[in-house]
Design a protein around this motif. Structure first.
Motif, PDB file in Angstrom:
ATOM      1  N   LEU A  22       0.809  -1.223   0.000  1.00 19.34           N
ATOM      2  CA  LEU A  22       0.000   0.000   0.000  1.00 19.34           C
ATOM      3  C   LEU A  22       0.841   1.272   0.000  1.00 19.34           C
ATOM      4  O   LEU A  22       0.323   2.352  -0.302  1.00 19.34           O
ATOM      5  CB  LEU A  22      -0.932   0.012   1.220  1.00 19.34           C
ATOM      6  CG  LEU A  22      -2.214  -0.803   1.073  1.00 19.34           C
ATOM      7  CD1 LEU A  22      -3.011  -0.779   2.362  1.00 19.34           C
ATOM      8  CD2 LEU A  22      -3.072  -0.291  -0.066  1.00 19.34           C
ATOM      9  N   ALA A  23       2.087   1.160   0.363  1.00 20.90           N
ATOM     10  CA  ALA A  23       2.921   2.367   0.487  1.00 20.90           C
ATOM     11  C   ALA A  23       3.011   3.177  -0.814  1.00 20.90           C
ATOM     12  O   ALA A  23       2.804   4.396  -0.792  1.00 20.90           O
ATOM     13  CB  ALA A  23       4.307   2.008   1.003  1.00 20.90           C
ATOM     14  N   PRO A  24       3.262   2.557  -1.989  1.00 24.04           N
ATOM     15  CA  PRO A  24       3.291   3.358  -3.225  1.00 24.04           C
ATOM     16  C   PRO A  24       1.936   3.952  -3.566  1.00 24.04           C
ATOM     17  O   PRO A  24       1.856   5.082  -4.093  1.00 24.04           O
ATOM     18  CB  PRO A  24       3.714   2.357  -4.315  1.00 24.04           C
ATOM     19  CG  PRO A  24       4.323   1.226  -3.601  1.00 24.04           C
ATOM     20  CD  PRO A  24       3.679   1.157  -2.271  1.00 24.04           C
ATOM     21  N   ILE A  25       0.868   3.251  -3.232  1.00 22.35           N
ATOM     22  CA  ILE A  25      -0.492   3.772  -3.494  1.00 22.35           C
ATOM     23  C   ILE A  25      -0.710   5.032  -2.650  1.00 22.35           C
ATOM     24  O   ILE A  25      -1.200   6.053  -3.128  1.00 22.35           O
ATOM     25  CB  ILE A  25      -1.570   2.704  -3.187  1.00 22.35           C
ATOM     26  CG1 ILE A  25      -1.447   1.543  -4.167  1.00 22.35           C
ATOM     27  CG2 ILE A  25      -2.960   3.311  -3.248  1.00 22.35           C
ATOM     28  CD1 ILE A  25      -2.380   0.383  -3.873  1.00 22.35           C
ATOM     29  N   ILE A  26      -0.341   4.960  -1.379  1.00 19.32           N
ATOM     30  CA  ILE A  26      -0.460   6.116  -0.472  1.00 19.32           C
ATOM     31  C   ILE A  26       0.389   7.269  -1.013  1.00 19.32           C
ATOM     32  O   ILE A  26      -0.015   8.429  -0.994  1.00 19.32           O
ATOM     33  CB  ILE A  26      -0.011   5.740   0.958  1.00 19.32           C
ATOM     34  CG1 ILE A  26      -0.920   4.664   1.540  1.00 19.32           C
ATOM     35  CG2 ILE A  26       0.043   6.959   1.856  1.00 19.32           C
ATOM     36  CD1 ILE A  26      -2.304   5.146   1.908  1.00 19.32           C
ATOM     37  N   VAL A  31       0.482  12.727  -3.448  1.00 18.52           N
ATOM     38  CA  VAL A  31       0.885  13.697  -4.488  1.00 18.52           C
ATOM     39  C   VAL A  31      -0.353  14.247  -5.205  1.00 18.52           C
ATOM     40  O   VAL A  31      -0.478  15.459  -5.407  1.00 18.52           O
ATOM     41  CB  VAL A  31       1.857  13.028  -5.489  1.00 18.52           C
ATOM     42  CG1 VAL A  31       2.121  13.938  -6.682  1.00 18.52           C
ATOM     43  CG2 VAL A  31       3.171  12.675  -4.808  1.00 18.52           C
ATOM     44  N   LEU A  32      -1.272  13.351  -5.550  1.00 16.06           N
ATOM     45  CA  LEU A  32      -2.490  13.787  -6.267  1.00 16.06           C
ATOM     46  C   LEU A  32      -3.317  14.744  -5.404  1.00 16.06           C
ATOM     47  O   LEU A  32      -3.802  15.769  -5.888  1.00 16.06           O
ATOM     48  CB  LEU A  32      -3.354  12.574  -6.632  1.00 16.06           C
ATOM     49  CG  LEU A  32      -2.976  11.851  -7.919  1.00 16.06           C
ATOM     50  CD1 LEU A  32      -3.733  10.535  -8.034  1.00 16.06           C
ATOM     51  CD2 LEU A  32      -3.256  12.705  -9.137  1.00 16.06           C
ATOM     52  N   ILE A  33      -3.470  14.397  -4.129  1.00 18.82           N
ATOM     53  CA  ILE A  33      -4.270  15.240  -3.232  1.00 18.82           C
ATOM     54  C   ILE A  33      -3.613  16.604  -3.064  1.00 18.82           C
ATOM     55  O   ILE A  33      -4.287  17.637  -3.098  1.00 18.82           O
ATOM     56  CB  ILE A  33      -4.498  14.535  -1.883  1.00 18.82           C
ATOM     57  CG1 ILE A  33      -5.560  13.435  -2.061  1.00 18.82           C
ATOM     58  CG2 ILE A  33      -4.955  15.509  -0.812  1.00 18.82           C
ATOM     59  CD1 ILE A  33      -5.687  12.517  -0.883  1.00 18.82           C
ATOM     60  N   LEU A  37      -5.467  20.041  -4.107  1.00 20.98           N
ATOM     61  CA  LEU A  37      -5.742  21.057  -3.086  1.00 20.98           C
ATOM     62  C   LEU A  37      -5.185  22.411  -3.510  1.00 20.98           C
ATOM     63  O   LEU A  37      -5.814  23.441  -3.290  1.00 20.98           O
ATOM     64  CB  LEU A  37      -5.106  20.651  -1.740  1.00 20.98           C
ATOM     65  CG  LEU A  37      -5.928  19.712  -0.868  1.00 20.98           C
ATOM     66  CD1 LEU A  37      -5.104  19.222   0.298  1.00 20.98           C
ATOM     67  CD2 LEU A  37      -7.187  20.392  -0.351  1.00 20.98           C
ATOM     68  N   VAL A  38      -4.016  22.390  -4.144  1.00 20.93           N
ATOM     69  CA  VAL A  38      -3.402  23.653  -4.568  1.00 20.93           C
ATOM     70  C   VAL A  38      -4.176  24.260  -5.729  1.00 20.93           C
ATOM     71  O   VAL A  38      -4.386  25.476  -5.788  1.00 20.93           O
ATOM     72  CB  VAL A  38      -1.918  23.407  -4.955  1.00 20.93           C
ATOM     73  CG1 VAL A  38      -1.345  24.576  -5.718  1.00 20.93           C
ATOM     74  CG2 VAL A  38      -1.095  23.128  -3.722  1.00 20.93           C
TER      75      VAL A  38
ATOM     76  N   ILE B  27      -9.235   6.761   3.659  1.00 10.95           N
ATOM     77  CA  ILE B  27      -9.463   8.215   3.811  1.00 10.95           C
ATOM     78  C   ILE B  27      -8.981   8.940   2.565  1.00 10.95           C
ATOM     79  O   ILE B  27      -9.665   9.822   2.034  1.00 10.95           O
ATOM     80  CB  ILE B  27      -8.731   8.744   5.073  1.00 10.95           C
ATOM     81  CG1 ILE B  27      -9.395   8.179   6.324  1.00 10.95           C
ATOM     82  CG2 ILE B  27      -8.743  10.257   5.117  1.00 10.95           C
ATOM     83  CD1 ILE B  27      -8.572   8.369   7.572  1.00 10.95           C
ATOM     84  N   PHE B  28      -7.813   8.594   2.081  1.00 12.71           N
ATOM     85  CA  PHE B  28      -7.238   9.275   0.917  1.00 12.71           C
ATOM     86  C   PHE B  28      -8.108   9.073  -0.317  1.00 12.71           C
ATOM     87  O   PHE B  28      -8.247   9.987  -1.133  1.00 12.71           O
ATOM     88  CB  PHE B  28      -5.811   8.767   0.666  1.00 12.71           C
ATOM     89  CG  PHE B  28      -4.755   9.464   1.480  1.00 12.71           C
ATOM     90  CD1 PHE B  28      -3.438   9.520   1.050  1.00 12.71           C
ATOM     91  CD2 PHE B  28      -5.045  10.076   2.681  1.00 12.71           C
ATOM     92  CE1 PHE B  28      -2.452  10.165   1.797  1.00 12.71           C
ATOM     93  CE2 PHE B  28      -4.088  10.725   3.436  1.00 12.71           C
ATOM     94  CZ  PHE B  28      -2.779  10.765   3.001  1.00 12.71           C
TER      95      PHE B  28
END
Lengths: 154, 168
Positions: A22-26, A31-33, A37-38, B27-28
């Motif tokens: 899951l680490a690469p998915i997170i 990065v996408l979030i 947001l910006v 959540i993400f």
């Protein structure tokens, strides 16, 4: 997180467990979030239509209306409604509760429109130090009766 | 006796802390779906500068694509390019000509009009536009707005689109 699947090539036992990393998915999600947001704009905006005549110029190709309606925002929340042409008058609307008397303005505009149905636009002007916020308030109230607004006082 | 031993037996707690990545991924995903939904890729998105407060209004008119003029306390921008500085929403006296039209803004509008005319000449599908988006702070006095509107109208931008923040 474990994922298992049965069957495999030539193996005894058959189940092949593998861990979903899951680490690469997170990492991708972070990065996408951050990018979203910006770049996202959470401000909902609207548009008010108005027009402006170049100072000293008049539309040559249009027939002048029978009456010309002008609304001016004066100091101390006083509104002035001026009609010129075939009918002339100037009405001053005093403030109500220390604010613009928009109900009286709408009533005045309704009466004018009943008498002169061809009046579909008005000139909006204000004293020099009247803030844009007040112009928008008056414009919003007037547009419900007279849809066309032309800025004047140039 | 054995119970006493049990009471006094200290359990060695594991010092390892496991991070619940599954919950974080959950959540993400929800946050990402929400942001994707509100993400706008249109070029007509209006982003006022920080500190600029738009007046509120209820308007049903649709957003349009047009040259954008932003009037803030410190200056005026045309299509996100700084054109002139303002002193507490007022033009500098040296910038105004005898008719009250600001020279710098007038020059900027003339350049924009030239660009539009050149594009229209090169591409017959594109026609010169009279529309102009006005993004002004709610505290801007009418004397400043008058100058902006007059300058715009002189250069053919007579169709004003006043941007307001929608009421919640």
């Amino acid at each position: 997180m474990n994922v298992s699947s049965e069957g495999g090539s030539g193996g005894k036992g058959g189940s092949q467990d593998f861990d979903l990393n899951l680490a690469p998915i997170i990492d991708c999600f972070t990065v996408l979030i951050t990018f979203m947001l910006v770049s996202a704009s959470f401000l909902a905006t609207g548009i008010f239509d108005a027009a402006a005549e170049a100072p000293g110029q008049a539309a040559a190709d249009t027939k002048p209306p029978a009456v010309h309606l002008e609304v001016t925002l004066l100091d101390q929340s006083t509104l002035e409604v001026k009609l010129s042409g075939k009918e002339k008058f100037t009405h001053k609307l005093p403030p109500k509760d220390q604010d613009w008397n928009l109900a009286a303005l709408q009533s005045e505009l309704q009466q004018i429109q009943k008498k002169w149905p061809e009046v579909q636009s008005m000139t909006l002007a204000a004293s020099n130090e009247i803030q844009y916020l007040h112009l928008i308030k008056v414009m919003e109230a007037s547009k419900k009766i007279i849809p066309g607004v032309l800025f004047g006082g140039f | 006796m054995s119970q006493r031993k049990n009471l006094f037996k200290k359990k060695r707690s594991s010092e390892e802390m496991t991070l619940q990545i599954t919950s974080m991924a959950d959540i993400f995903t929800i946050i990402l779906v929400f942001l994707l939904k509100s993400y706008a890729t249109s070029s007509i998105e209006v982003q006022p500068s920080p500190g600029l407060k738009l007046p509120e209004g209820d308007s049903k008119d649709a957003q349009v694509e047009a040259i954008q003029v932003e009037v803030s306390e410190k200056g005026i921008q045309v299509d996100h390019q700084a054109v002139t500085t303002l002193d507490n929403f007022h033009f500098q006296a040296s910038d105004l000509n005898s008719s009250g039209i600001p020279n710098s803004l007038n020059h900027s509008f003339q350049n924009q009009k030239k660009k539009q005319t050149l594009i229209a000449q090169a591409n017959p599908d594109v026609k010169p536009d009279k529309k102009i988006l006005i993004v002004a702070d709610q505290r801007t006095p009418y004397v400043t707005l008058k100058s902006v509107f007059a300058s715009a109208a002189l250069n053919g931008y007579s169709d004003l689109k006043l941007v307001v923040a929608k009421r919640e």
